[in-house]
Design an enzyme around this catalytic site. Sequence first.
Site, mmCIF file in Angstrom:
data_model
loop_
_atom_site.group_PDB
_atom_site.id
_atom_site.type_symbol
_atom_site.label_atom_id
_atom_site.label_comp_id
_atom_site.label_asym_id
_atom_site.label_seq_id
_atom_site.Cartn_x
_atom_site.Cartn_y
_atom_site.Cartn_z
ATOM 1 N N THR A 1 53.015 45.141 44.458
ATOM 2 C CA THR A 1 52.971 44.826 45.882
ATOM 3 C C THR A 1 53.169 43.328 46.102
ATOM 4 O O THR A 1 52.607 42.515 45.375
ATOM 5 C CB THR A 1 51.634 45.266 46.503
ATOM 6 O OG1 THR A 1 51.547 44.750 47.832
ATOM 7 C CG2 THR A 1 50.450 44.760 45.707
ATOM 8 N N ASP B 1 49.603 35.781 39.886
ATOM 9 C CA ASP B 1 49.496 37.195 40.255
ATOM 10 C C ASP B 1 48.045 37.544 40.572
ATOM 11 O O ASP B 1 47.544 38.591 40.171
ATOM 12 C CB ASP B 1 50.026 38.071 39.125
ATOM 13 C CG ASP B 1 50.452 39.455 39.618
ATOM 14 O OD1 ASP B 1 50.735 39.597 40.819
ATOM 15 O OD2 ASP B 1 50.485 40.386 38.799
ATOM 16 N N ASP C 1 44.969 40.215 33.361
ATOM 17 C CA ASP C 1 46.403 40.383 33.608
ATOM 18 C C ASP C 1 47.117 39.048 33.804
ATOM 19 O O ASP C 1 47.457 38.652 34.909
ATOM 20 C CB ASP C 1 46.649 41.279 34.823
ATOM 21 C CG ASP C 1 48.038 41.903 34.783
ATOM 22 O OD1 ASP C 1 48.862 41.450 33.970
ATOM 23 O OD2 ASP C 1 48.305 42.826 35.562
ATOM 24 N N LYS D 1 45.301 39.084 42.504
ATOM 25 C CA LYS D 1 45.168 40.186 43.454
ATOM 26 C C LYS D 1 43.937 40.997 43.053
ATOM 27 O O LYS D 1 43.416 40.840 41.935
ATOM 28 C CB LYS D 1 46.424 41.062 43.458
ATOM 29 C CG LYS D 1 46.823 41.614 42.105
ATOM 30 C CD LYS D 1 48.176 42.320 42.202
ATOM 31 C CE LYS D 1 48.625 42.841 40.833
ATOM 32 N NZ LYS D 1 49.961 43.460 40.889
ATOM 33 N N GLY E 1 49.073 52.364 34.532
ATOM 34 C CA GLY E 1 49.998 51.504 35.260
ATOM 35 C C GLY E 1 51.438 51.836 34.952
ATOM 36 O O GLY E 1 51.743 52.880 34.356
ATOM 37 N N ALA E 2 52.327 50.918 35.342
ATOM 38 C CA ALA E 2 53.759 51.166 35.212
ATOM 39 C C ALA E 2 54.217 51.177 33.759
ATOM 40 O O ALA E 2 55.188 51.862 33.416
ATOM 41 C CB ALA E 2 54.523 50.094 35.986
ATOM 42 N N PHE E 3 53.540 50.437 32.877
ATOM 43 C CA PHE E 3 54.026 50.282 31.507
ATOM 44 C C PHE E 3 53.100 50.912 30.471
ATOM 45 O O PHE E 3 53.307 50.744 29.279
ATOM 46 C CB PHE E 3 54.217 48.795 31.198
ATOM 47 C CG PHE E 3 55.120 48.112 32.172
ATOM 48 C CD1 PHE E 3 56.485 48.359 32.176
ATOM 49 C CD2 PHE E 3 54.611 47.242 33.122
ATOM 50 C CE1 PHE E 3 57.318 47.749 33.084
ATOM 51 C CE2 PHE E 3 55.448 46.618 34.034
ATOM 52 C CZ PHE E 3 56.803 46.875 34.020
ATOM 53 N N ASN F 1 43.409 42.546 39.597
ATOM 54 C CA ASN F 1 43.212 41.674 38.440
ATOM 55 C C ASN F 1 41.852 40.969 38.446
ATOM 56 O O ASN F 1 41.615 40.099 37.612
ATOM 57 C CB ASN F 1 44.328 40.627 38.379
ATOM 58 C CG ASN F 1 45.679 41.267 38.152
ATOM 59 O OD1 ASN F 1 45.774 42.360 37.601
ATOM 60 N ND2 ASN F 1 46.740 40.606 38.596
#
Length: 388
Positions: free
Chosen positions: A284, A214, A232, A216, A100-102, A219
Amino acid sequence: MAMTAATPTSFPMSNHTRERVTVAKLTLENFYSNLILQHEERETRNDSLKCGSLLKRTFGCPQKKLRRSQHARKETEFLRLKRTRLGLDDFESLKVIGRGAFGEVRLVQKKDTGHIYAMKILRKADMLEKEQVAHIRAERDILVEADGAWVVKMFYSFQDKRNLYLIMEFLPGGDMMTLLMKKDTLSEEETQFYISETVLAIDAIHQLGFIHRDIKPDNLLLDAKGHVKLSDFGLCTGLKKAHRTEFYRNLTHNPPTFQNMNSKRKAETWKKNRRQLAYSTVGTPDYIAPEVFMQTGYNKLCDWWSLGVIMYEMLIGYPPFCSETPQETYRKIMNWKETLVFPPEVPISEKAKDLILKERPAAITIEIKSIDDTSNFDEFPESDILQP
């Protein structure tokens, strides 16, 4: 002169304050509950010793004293192990199963027990730069306290100079995003199963006093039998950029192109871009409720909104507000009464609009070959995230 009692002044509490109060309450309850449980377990072991070997007539006083001494050493060692701080050297990395991003998620094995876990590795520098520290702290707190059948369990957490590490339950079924990308759409029966289980999962965290914010497909994780668990929880406090109206105002607007596509083309374009959106630092906005964008106050209903979007995606093949650009998606969500439509080429029955909670076997069987099977996850190349 008569004295009148002062009326206590009540101050409104923000959602953030309520959530932190709930975390504190659960932390204290969990701490003292564990202390009582440990004491009861220790008493049970002592009683077992007394009723077992110490009652044997063949044992003399020296032997009984030796048994008591051995038992005391075991108890001391047990307490020492419970206080031991784990580190990266206590785990063997087997495979990257998410990115992921982190940071990334790795399949790992605890060296002393052989147990398999999912290790979530988060780079401190990236989180500080993107103001994600509070989000990760919230996720750690909630994973510890929200121990139940519907939440991914966290066993350990530790850190070093570069990274934070969350050692979590490994769910070999993968996530709902991957499942939806493999299939064009789900049947109404399959959709009913997954939505029903997610309803129970969301309700479980609401009962604890948390709002997920969050929800989605990324998750919604699937266990070895294909049942849903929530993960998450970083957004249970604080808001990411994708949840802020100002973010979309500051983006350069591009003309929408999705509106001229048919359902099949939309689904293909959505799947093509979906993985890239999941790995971005922004994420998103497709599953975010309008009131969360507005930041004028929201409640548990925002999680149910997200679930409705997921149900639509399961049946149609793409979310109801998906667009070429995030700002166009934002515009559609804010004007959902005009933009929410069901494509005529994909008919939806009235029955599909009702959620029927029913406990039954998983809608889609998950094939698991071993306890460390990763065939339900994407393939990822190795990285240097664990290098000092």
